[in-house]
Scaffold this motif. Structure first.
Motif, short mmCIF file in Angstrom:
data_model
loop_
_atom_site.label_atom_id
_atom_site.label_comp_id
_atom_site.label_asym_id
_atom_site.label_seq_id
_atom_site.Cartn_x
_atom_site.Cartn_y
_atom_site.Cartn_z
N ILE A 170 0.83 -1.21 0.00
CA ILE A 170 0.00 0.00 0.00
C ILE A 170 0.87 1.26 0.00
N GLN A 171 1.95 1.25 0.79
CA GLN A 171 2.80 2.44 0.88
C GLN A 171 3.58 2.68 -0.40
N ASN A 172 3.95 1.63 -1.10
CA ASN A 172 4.78 1.77 -2.31
C ASN A 172 3.95 1.92 -3.58
N CYS A 173 2.65 1.90 -3.45
CA CYS A 173 1.78 2.01 -4.64
C CYS A 173 1.57 3.49 -5.00
N ASP A 174 1.59 3.78 -6.27
CA ASP A 174 1.31 5.14 -6.76
C ASP A 174 -0.20 5.29 -6.93
N TRP A 175 -0.88 5.65 -5.85
CA TRP A 175 -2.34 5.72 -5.87
C TRP A 175 -2.83 6.86 -6.76
N ASP A 176 -2.04 7.93 -6.86
CA ASP A 176 -2.46 9.04 -7.72
C ASP A 176 -2.61 8.59 -9.17
N LYS A 177 -1.79 7.65 -9.58
CA LYS A 177 -1.87 7.16 -10.95
C LYS A 177 -3.21 6.49 -11.22
N TYR A 178 -3.69 5.70 -10.26
CA TYR A 178 -4.93 4.95 -10.47
C TYR A 178 -6.16 5.85 -10.33
N ILE A 179 -6.04 6.96 -9.61
CA ILE A 179 -7.19 7.83 -9.38
C ILE A 179 -7.24 8.96 -10.39
N ASN A 180 -6.10 9.64 -10.59
CA ASN A 180 -6.11 10.83 -11.45
C ASN A 180 -6.20 10.50 -12.92
N ALA B 219 -8.12 8.38 -14.28
CA ALA B 219 -9.48 7.93 -14.63
C ALA B 219 -10.26 9.08 -15.26
N ASP B 220 -11.19 8.70 -16.14
CA ASP B 220 -12.01 9.71 -16.83
C ASP B 220 -13.12 10.26 -15.96
N ASN B 221 -13.60 9.45 -15.00
CA ASN B 221 -14.70 9.89 -14.14
C ASN B 221 -14.56 9.23 -12.78
N ILE B 222 -15.45 9.61 -11.88
CA ILE B 222 -15.36 9.11 -10.51
C ILE B 222 -15.63 7.62 -10.44
N ASP B 223 -16.49 7.09 -11.31
CA ASP B 223 -16.77 5.65 -11.30
C ASP B 223 -15.53 4.86 -11.70
N ALA B 224 -14.86 5.31 -12.74
CA ALA B 224 -13.63 4.63 -13.17
C ALA B 224 -12.55 4.73 -12.11
N ALA B 225 -12.45 5.89 -11.45
CA ALA B 225 -11.45 6.05 -10.39
C ALA B 225 -11.73 5.09 -9.23
N THR B 226 -13.02 4.95 -8.90
CA THR B 226 -13.39 4.02 -7.82
C THR B 226 -13.03 2.59 -8.18
N ASP B 227 -13.34 2.20 -9.43
CA ASP B 227 -13.00 0.84 -9.87
C ASP B 227 -11.50 0.61 -9.85
N ASN B 228 -10.72 1.59 -10.33
CA ASN B 228 -9.27 1.44 -10.34
C ASN B 228 -8.71 1.29 -8.93
N PHE B 229 -9.21 2.12 -8.02
CA PHE B 229 -8.74 2.04 -6.63
C PHE B 229 -9.10 0.69 -6.01
N SER B 230 -10.36 0.27 -6.19
CA SER B 230 -10.82 -0.99 -5.58
C SER B 230 -10.04 -2.18 -6.13
N ASN B 231 -9.84 -2.21 -7.45
CA ASN B 231 -9.14 -3.35 -8.06
C ASN B 231 -7.69 -3.42 -7.59
N LYS B 232 -7.03 -2.26 -7.51
CA LYS B 232 -5.64 -2.26 -7.07
C LYS B 232 -5.53 -2.63 -5.60
N PHE B 233 -6.43 -2.10 -4.78
CA PHE B 233 -6.39 -2.44 -3.36
C PHE B 233 -6.63 -3.93 -3.13
N LEU B 234 -7.62 -4.50 -3.84
CA LEU B 234 -7.88 -5.93 -3.70
C LEU B 234 -6.71 -6.76 -4.22
N SER B 235 -6.02 -6.24 -5.23
CA SER B 235 -4.84 -6.95 -5.72
C SER B 235 -3.76 -7.01 -4.64
N CYS B 236 -3.59 -5.92 -3.91
CA CYS B 236 -2.62 -5.92 -2.80
C CYS B 236 -3.04 -6.90 -1.71
#
Length: 393
Positions: A176-186, A188-205
């Motif tokens: 979690i600390q070494n992940c570039d979260w800004d990349k997965y959130i910023n 994204a084209d919209n808030i739904d895509a940003a939420t999906d990107n964040f959730s998928n990456k977090f679950l991957s961790c």
């Protein structure tokens, strides 16, 4: 083709489906009765044998249940069908009523009702009607009915859970600390895509740090029932059936031995369960509201439900329709509440608010240690609203 929820116990009854009759019969289990649902299609050029087979099928089903539902396309215009037509005789003999009373197929020259929904007269229908669908899929309108029924959802089902006991929390924190979260959130084209990107990456961790295991949930089981007790219960039932079948003294003796073992195990499991409740009750007295209400629900067997009834929505063309799926309900509620923020407030002034208190605080000074102290006493396993936090502060 019929789609149904996997939480409903459905059995296909092919013995009620005559040869060369395009229909599907399903048996839907209820807590108090059984519903029989038929989806049927009658080709426009079908001969009189169609009605003969349909009548035979209804008679057979009627011997098992009086709760019958028939949907489909029968290619008979019920808006202009004479009383002497055989379909009316079949409906009358089977004690069925039609719940659709508007055209289901509209063309330039015709308005016909070809897709009725027949139900037994003793079935209480709360709502019925037609829904507009894309003409690219069909030139017929969709039909629906809404029933109030205590469908038995208490079937056993499987779900995946995390094995926290053998998890690597250090590895999870590092990922979690070494992940570039800004990349997965910023990105994204919209808030739904940003939420999906964040959730998928977090679950991957999480998956890289914890193991998943599949467990079986049995809502109808008693809280003290476990796998060993359930296995012994099945063995007891098998031995009882064997003894009833053979009537041998040796089989009865073996059954009684396992029966007594199961009864003792059950008494021990029940005693342990209530002892654990007493221990948890002591913990619940230490301001653990979540644990307290969990004990209350378990003790009184309270089953919560998140289901809400269908919602009526207004489409863009001004027509009313119903939202049945969770996704449609979410969109309907989201559209309603977001529309409140779109109210035109131009040329409107806010009302004057008079203070109800003559005293006020001119300065509020909070140091860093006070914030740390407040955060340290907040239970981390319970969601806290801003109002609740401000009151505690």
């Amino acid at each position: 083709m019929i789609y149904f929820s996997n939480q409903i116990h459905v059995t296909r009854r092919q013995e009620y489906e005559p040869a060369n009759l395009e229909c599907i019969w399903l048996e839907i289990e209820n807590r108090t009765c059984k519903y029989y649902l038929c989806c049927i299609y009658r080709p426009p050029n079908a001969d009189a044998s169609f009605w003969t087979k349909l009548s035979w099928s209804l008679d057979k089903v009627g011997e098992s249940s009086s709760k019958i539902i028939i949907v489909g396309d029968i290619n008979v215009d019920l808006l202009n069908t004479p009383q002497t037509h055989i379909i009316r005789e079949i409906v009358s003999n089977s004690n069925l009523v039609n719940n659709i009373h508007v055209p289901t197929r509209i063309s330039n020259n015709t308005r016909t009702l070809l897709d009725p929904v027949f139900t037994s007269a003793d079935i209480q229908v709360h709502d019925s009607g037609v829904l507009e669908i894309d003409p690219a899929f069909s030139d017929h309108k969709a039909t629906y009915i809404a029933l109030a029924s205590n469908i038995n959802y208490n079937r056993a089902y499987e779900r995946k859970v995390w094995d926290y006991k053998s998890g690597d929390f250090d590895r999870l924190n590092s990922l979690i600390q070494n992940c570039d979260w800004d990349k997965y959130i910023n990105d994204a084209d919209n808030i739904d895509a940003a939420t999906d990107n964040f959730s998928n990456k977090f679950l991957s961790c999480v998956r890289q740090s914890f193991c998943e295991k599949t467990i079986t949930i049995r809502p109808r089981d008693k809280p003290w029932m476990d796998s060993i007790l359930r296995k012994t219960l099945r063995l007891r039932n098998r031995l009882r059936n064997k003894a009833l079948r053979t009537k041998k003294d040796s089989d009865w003796a073996e059954f009684k031995k396992v029966r007594n073992t199961f009864n003792n195990m059950k008494k021990y499991a029940i005693a342990n369960y209530y002892d654990s409740i007493e221990m948890h009750r002591v913990d619940a007295n230490k301001n653990n509201n979540k644990l307290y209400w969990k004990l209350m629900k378990d003790a009184f067997n309270v089953k919560s439900s998140n289901d809400i009834p269908p919602l009526q929505i207004t489409t863009d063309n001004g027509k009313n329709s119903l939202a049945f799926s969770d996704q449609d309900k979410i969109e309907a509620l989201n559209s309603y509440f977001s529309s409140i923020s779109c109210i035109d407030d131009k040329n409107h002034s806010l009302p004057q608010i008079y203070s109800s208190c003559s005293d006020n605080l001119s300065n509020i000074i909070i140091d860093e240690q006070e914030v740390v102290d407040i955060i340290s006493i907040i239970p981390v396993n319970k969601a806290r609203s801003r109002l609740h936090q401000s009151q505690n502060a």
